[in-house]
Motif scaffolding. Structure first.
Motif, PDB file in Angstrom:
ATOM      1  N   ALA A 229     -82.837 -10.440  43.085  1.00 19.15           N
ATOM      2  CA  ALA A 229     -83.535  -9.152  43.052  1.00 19.15           C
ATOM      3  C   ALA A 229     -82.887  -8.212  42.051  1.00 19.15           C
ATOM      4  N   ARG A 230     -81.547  -8.182  42.026  1.00 21.87           N
ATOM      5  CA  ARG A 230     -80.841  -7.331  41.072  1.00 21.87           C
ATOM      6  C   ARG A 230     -81.072  -7.801  39.641  1.00 21.87           C
ATOM      7  N   SER A 231     -81.166  -9.106  39.442  1.00 23.74           N
ATOM      8  CA  SER A 231     -81.432  -9.642  38.109  1.00 23.74           C
ATOM      9  C   SER A 231     -82.801  -9.183  37.607  1.00 23.74           C
ATOM     10  N   ASN A 232     -83.774  -9.160  38.521  1.00 27.16           N
ATOM     11  CA  ASN A 232     -85.104  -8.674  38.144  1.00 27.16           C
ATOM     12  C   ASN A 232     -85.062  -7.195  37.760  1.00 27.16           C
ATOM     13  N   VAL A 233     -84.235  -6.437  38.473  1.00 28.16           N
ATOM     14  CA  VAL A 233     -84.079  -5.017  38.145  1.00 28.16           C
ATOM     15  C   VAL A 233     -83.509  -4.851  36.743  1.00 28.16           C
ATOM     16  N   PHE A 234     -82.458  -5.615  36.434  1.00 25.07           N
ATOM     17  CA  PHE A 234     -81.826  -5.473  35.119  1.00 25.07           C
ATOM     18  C   PHE A 234     -82.726  -5.974  33.999  1.00 25.07           C
ATOM     19  N   ARG A 235     -83.601  -6.926  34.311  1.00 31.70           N
ATOM     20  CA  ARG A 235     -84.579  -7.353  33.299  1.00 31.70           C
ATOM     21  C   ARG A 235     -85.512  -6.186  32.958  1.00 31.70           C
ATOM     22  N   GLU A 236     -85.973  -5.490  33.996  1.00 33.01           N
ATOM     23  CA  GLU A 236     -86.849  -4.335  33.764  1.00 33.01           C
ATOM     24  C   GLU A 236     -86.105  -3.209  33.058  1.00 33.01           C
ATOM     25  N   ILE A 237     -84.830  -3.001  33.444  1.00 34.26           N
ATOM     26  CA  ILE A 237     -84.035  -1.963  32.773  1.00 34.26           C
ATOM     27  C   ILE A 237     -83.842  -2.316  31.300  1.00 34.26           C
ATOM     28  N   GLY A 238     -83.603  -3.610  31.035  1.00 34.41           N
ATOM     29  CA  GLY A 238     -83.444  -4.056  29.653  1.00 34.41           C
ATOM     30  C   GLY A 238     -84.697  -3.811  28.837  1.00 34.41           C
ATOM     31  N   LEU A 239     -85.846  -4.166  29.401  1.00 30.05           N
ATOM     32  CA  LEU A 239     -87.114  -3.936  28.707  1.00 30.05           C
ATOM     33  C   LEU A 239     -87.360  -2.446  28.515  1.00 30.05           C
ATOM     34  N   PHE A 240     -87.026  -1.664  29.523  1.00 31.71           N
ATOM     35  CA  PHE A 240     -87.234  -0.218  29.451  1.00 31.71           C
ATOM     36  C   PHE A 240     -86.348   0.406  28.369  1.00 31.71           C
ATOM     37  N   GLY A 241     -85.050   0.088  28.421  1.00 32.91           N
ATOM     38  CA  GLY A 241     -84.114   0.685  27.468  1.00 32.91           C
ATOM     39  C   GLY A 241     -84.355   0.243  26.041  1.00 32.91           C
ATOM     40  N   SER A 242     -84.522  -1.078  25.843  1.00 34.58           N
ATOM     41  CA  SER A 242     -84.723  -1.585  24.476  1.00 34.58           C
ATOM     42  C   SER A 242     -86.051  -1.094  23.904  1.00 34.58           C
ATOM     43  N   GLY A 243     -87.068  -1.007  24.757  1.00 37.38           N
ATOM     44  CA  GLY A 243     -88.363  -0.502  24.292  1.00 37.38           C
ATOM     45  C   GLY A 243     -88.285   0.952  23.875  1.00 37.38           C
TER      46      GLY A 243
END
Length: 452
Positions: A229-243
């Motif tokens: 679940a935390r990995s999914n959160v960091f994937r979304e954070i990564g997409l959010f920040g890099s975008g």
């Protein structure tokens, strides 16, 4: 939900206003600096007016000193406001826990409830301070810089703000997906804490049955679930920040290309272009701050959802407005055609079926039977920890539903099946049944319990 949350700002409205005024002043200072820069480069430097250049520098130095003090106020008192809101919410939530029925705790895990009181509310505290401040600064900077820049060149301003609009649109679209992942993490985090709490509470039993390996397997299962679940959160954070970084860079690139073209066509000069870059950089700062703290904000929002969900639960066991208060009970108890199930659903198992029993005042009885036949359930119906599905439970000939809950329960002494010692001293635990007892009464109770 937001309307109810905003109520927690009211007792601390002075701090909130101070925080917002400081944020507004900082925004205005950030808007003024590029104007000073443009003025210096366009007028004072070409005219070789060093006196005015140094005066402008001195004024900016004073302004930046004021900005420093305002930033301190926001950083310190803003967090103090957040902590106070967190404290108020925690008190309300704990008070709510005291009012909820047995049914609520039948389906809840202790670790999960503890997480609601601690971790979740800490995240709400951070959100309550940072979110209004950053959103307000971003709003002021967007409006202020837009008004100033359209007076420099309308077309270039519109081009730049199209890219900023793309940035905001992307952020909002990714936010929804991030929130969904944070909700999932909140749920699993509660399960993880509940598993740890259960395992550590029963560690002696675990060792007695040599079940350490079994407990480890259970823990690893929920631990891996939490990791996913935390990995999914960091994937979304990564997409959010890099975008967001991509669109910020795209905005600067657009400003460089279109601004350079406008300078080439002599629609603006190089100093105006410098002013654009300064405003864009000042404008992007609060947006970047929001981006960098988005994990914290999403955790706070999902924590607030958890908080509000519990606060909206109403207890099923409530007393009547004209409930009977009584002190001297005789002690006659009667079960009259009682039917009871723990869950009020048609498919739920019937624990008591047309059960009737009358116990005269002062008589001692024992209920004997196999595990699960309803002995403990019967004892819980007398103080009205649960309500019967049909029939009636009477004390001194009066339905327990007609009594004041405090006076009814205060007259009943209960020895639980499971021994539980509250945090504190032995004396404090003895006093739990009668907080105003004298020291002599405490000693007497300890002797009767053979612990003195």
């Amino acid at each position: 939900m937001l309307r109810r949350f905003v109520r927690y700002y009211r007792p601390h409205i002075k701090l909130f206003i101070i925080d917002m005024v400081c944020a507004l002043t900082i925004s205005l200072i950030d808007l003024v600096f590029p104007l000073f820069t443009s003025r210096a480069l366009k007028v004072y430097v070409p005219d070789q007016n060093l006196r005015m250049l140094f005066i402008a520098g001195g004024i900016l130095l004073v302004i930046f000193a004021i900005r420093f003090m305002l930033s301190y106020v926001i950083g310190y008192w803003g967090h103090v406001m957040g902590i106070r809101i967190e404290t108020d919410m925690r008190s309300d939530l704990f008070k709510k826990f005291q009012t909820l029925d047995y049914q609520f705790y039948d389906d809840k895990k202790t670790g999960e409830l503890m997480t609601n009181l601690t971790t979740h509310l800490h995240d709400v505290s951070e959100m309550s301070h940072h979110a209004p401040e950053d959103i307000f600064i971003s709003f002021v900077m967007i409006i202020g810089s837009f008004v100033i820049l359209i007076n420099v060149n309308l077309l270039l301003t519109l081009i730049v703000f199209v890219f900023l609009f793309m940035l905001i649109t992307y952020s909002l679209s990714r936010r929804r997906k991030m929130l969904a992942t944070f909700r999932k993490v909140r749920s699993i985090q509660g399960e993880l804490n509940a598993e740890v709490e259960s395992s550590l509470s029963g560690i002696r039993l675990t060792k007695a049955f040599t079940n350490e390996e079994y407990e480890q397997e259970k823990f690893e299962k929920i631990n891996r679930k939490y990791r996913k679940a935390r990995s999914n959160v960091f994937r979304e954070i990564g997409l959010f920040g890099s975008g967001n970084d991509f669109f910020i860079n795209l905005t600067n690139l657009a400003l460089l290309v279109f601004g350079g073209f406008f300078v080439y066509k002599k629609y603006i000069d190089a100093i105006d272009l410098t002013q654009y870059f300064l405003y864009i950089n000042f404008l992007i700062k609060p947006i970047q701050r929001l981006t960098n703290s988005m994990e914290q904000l999403q955790q706070g929002f999902s924590g607030m959802e958890k908080f509000m969900k519990i606060m909206e639960i109403e207890p099923e066991i409530v007393q009547k407005p004209d409930a009977l208060k009584k002190e001297n009970f005789r002690g006659e108890i009667e079960f009259r055609n009682v039917n009871f199930r723990y869950k009020q659903e048609d498919k739920a198992e019937q624990v008591l079926n047309n059960f009737s029993l009358k116990i005269p005042a002062g008589k001692k009885i024992a209920l004997v039977g196999e595990t699960g036949v309803g002995k403990t359930t019967i004892s819980k119906l007398i103080p009205r920890f649960y309500d019967v599905s049909s029939g009636a439970v009477l004390v001194d000939g009066i339905n327990v539903k007609d009594y004041d809950l405090f006076s009814l329960r205060n007259a009943i002494g209960i020895v639980q099946q499971d021994v539980f010692i509250f945090y504190g001293t032995i004396k404090e635990n003895i006093l739990y049944g009668k907080p105003d007892a004298t020291d002599e009464e405490v000693v007497e109770a300890a002797k009767k319990a053979q612990i003195h």
